[in-house]
Design an enzyme around this catalytic site. Structure first.
Site, short mmCIF file in Angstrom:
data_model
loop_
_atom_site.label_atom_id
_atom_site.label_comp_id
_atom_site.label_asym_id
_atom_site.label_seq_id
_atom_site.Cartn_x
_atom_site.Cartn_y
_atom_site.Cartn_z
N GLY A 71 -68.98 53.25 56.45
CA GLY A 71 -70.09 53.16 57.36
C GLY A 71 -70.63 54.27 57.46
O GLY A 71 -70.19 55.43 57.53
N THR A 72 -72.08 54.48 57.78
CA THR A 72 -72.77 55.77 57.86
C THR A 72 -72.28 56.48 59.08
O THR A 72 -72.22 56.02 60.14
CB THR A 72 -74.24 55.39 58.14
OG1 THR A 72 -74.51 54.33 57.22
CG2 THR A 72 -75.15 56.53 57.72
#
Lengths: 260, 249
Positions: free
Chosen positions: B35-36
């Site tokens: 995930g970012t």
């Protein structure tokens, strides 16, 4: 410890002695192998008194640091904040108190880094200090302090004390050192559950004045700290008024003329 | 897959003929698939935001923290293998503690970034150790003001005013470049980071996500802490509104 040798060779010898002792001795005896002896305190603080009052805890300590019989330091802060909910007051060796403050700082920091909505309260800090002091005592290497730990968490007031050998108490009023002998009798008579802040301060000042008259290591510069659910304040240093206007002092040699 | 190692990728102590160490590049892939994580440096502090992809509906909200405090004045957002990230955070906490113990002042962020990077790099030097499969974005506030660093699995660490790692990093970086960071306060920065993360989240490919944000700024007394509830809600609302506006176009 080869105390009679010069510093340079002492370091080498200590390293060598440690190497030898760790090879030859079992871990049960290692404390004797390092030849630990109970230390002597050097710069000491005198009594700390703590009382519960209506809204929380009040604590008082003077600002003296004695070097034996000399009053060497007169601005030593012996009352300190611990985290959000607690207040610590220390008597005994000041350098050991500074070390304890470092341990507490680390404890509080790690607790806050969890960031889990919880924070260590006075009961927990008191327990931690008891463990630290008791374990050091068992190694014949005590932290030479008597501590008072008080605070409020979730509306619950807590006040306790712990000595250098790990004896710990929890009570409505506690004191260290001479405070036990001179202040607590006053508190046993005059302490009440519902003391207001002003009444509490007056009571503490009465005890501190008594200590000032009778304890040779007391100095007339004190701080009073208050901790409630809202937070903590430590007062600015101030002095107590003393009274020497007694008849016996005005005419000291009455009944024994010629003496002084 | 851009280029297969074919024999030169079996050990982190082997170079390929064109001078690459494939194991480190593969480690970076672990970060790219997570995930970012976004970090920006505003004029009065740092904001870090994480797109926490929720693996299972059984997980409690607020669990699986991706942003950790390293010391009072600094924190790290982690991307990639979670367990590897935990090790990096533990090491960073240890370094920060040791520095303060020795020198009596909180560790300068530059020094902390250096030490973390050295540690991550260390694990790329021996065949019996594998590289960390996680990258971190480290933000902190010291005497020289707020600073933002990023440490990659290769051990490389640079100072940034805006950084992103993970799945949506390309899109995130483009969005960050549009911001006038030197004029933003952290309050505004929090809203912007939320918008970016909501923006780069791929509804189609990924499951739902939870937004986790933290800051170190003047308003937080230079302490690293979670962004306060009220502001976090405000940011989420603004981000959702911005998404709807984009969809409406």
């Amino acid at each position: 410890m080869p105390s009679e040798q010069k510093l340079g060779s002492a370091i080498v010898d200590t390293v060598f002695a440690n190497m030898v002792s760790s090879q030859n001795e079992s871990s049960l005896l290692s404390s004797e192998g390092d030849s630990q002896r109970t230390q002597y305190p050097y710069v000491t603080g005198t009594s700390v008194i703590g009382i519960k009052y209506k809204d929380g805890i009040l604590m008082a300590a003077d600002m003296g640091g004695s070097y034996g019989s000399t009053i060497r330091y007169k601005s030593v802060e012996r009352l300190k904040q611990v985290g959000k909910h607690s207040l610590i007051g220390a008597s005994g060796e000041i350098s050991d108190f500074q070390e304890i403050l470092r341990y507490l700082d680390e404890l509080i920091l790690h607790d806050s880094m969890w960031d889990d909505g919880n924070s260590l309260g006075p009961k927990e800090v008191h327990n931690y200090l008891t463990r630290v002091l008791y374990n050091r005592r068992n190694k014949f290497d005590p932290l030479w302090n008597s501590l008072v730990l008080g605070g409020v968490k979730n509306g619950q007031k807590y006040l306790g004390s712990v000595s250098m050998i790990g004896v710990h108490f929890e009570d409505d009023h506690v004191a260290t050192g001479f405070g036990n002998h001179l202040a607590r009798p006053i508190l046993r008579e005059e302490w009440r559950e519902d003391l207001t802040f002003e009444e509490g301060v007056k009571l503490l000042e009465k005890c501190m004045r008594n200590l000032l008259y009778r304890d040779r290591s007391a100095v007339n510069k004190l701080q009073i700290a208050k901790i409630t659910e809202e937070g903590l304040t430590i007062s600015q240093p101030y002095s107590l008024k003393t009274f020497w206007n007694f008849a016996a002092f005005k005419n000291p040699t009455v009944g024994a003329e010629g003496s002084w | 897959m851009s280029s297969i190692g074919t024999g030169y990728d079996l050990s982190v102590t082997t170079f390929s003929p064109d001078g690459r160490v494939f194991q480190i590049e593969y480690a970076a892939k672990a970060v790219d698939n997570s995930g970012t994580v976004v970090g920006i440096k505003c004029k009065d502090g740092i904001v870090i935001g994480v797109e926490k992809l929720i693996a299972s509906k059984m997980m409690l909200p607020g669990s699986n923290r991706r942003i950790h405090s390293v010391h009072r004045h600094s924190g790290m957002g982690v991307a990639g293998l979670a367990a590897d990230g935990r090790q990096i955070v533990a090491r960073a906490k240890s370094e920060a503690h040791n520095y303060e113990s020795t020198y009596g002042e909180p560790i300068p962020i530059k020094e902390l970034a250096d030490r973390v990077a050295s540690y991550v790099h260390l694990c790329t030097l021996y065949w019996w150790l594998r590289p960390f499969g996680s990258g971190v974005i480290l933000g902190g506030y010291d005497r020289d003001g707020p600073q933002l660093y990023m440490v990659e699995p290769s051990g490389v660490s640079y100072r940034y005013f805006g950084a992103a790692i993970g799945k949506g990093r390309q899109a995130a970086k483009t969005e960050i470049e549009k911001l006038k960071l030197s004029e933003l306060t952290c309050r505004q920065g929090v809203i912007e980071v939320a918008k970016i993360i909501y923006g780069v989240h791929d509804e189609a490919k990924d499951k739902t996500f939870e937004l986790e944000m933290s800051w170190v700024c003047d308003e937080s007394n230079r302490q690293h802490q979670k962004v306060p509830e009220a502001l976090l809600e405000e940011a989420k609302a603004a981000a959702k509104a911005a998404l709807e506006e984009m969809d409406a176009d």
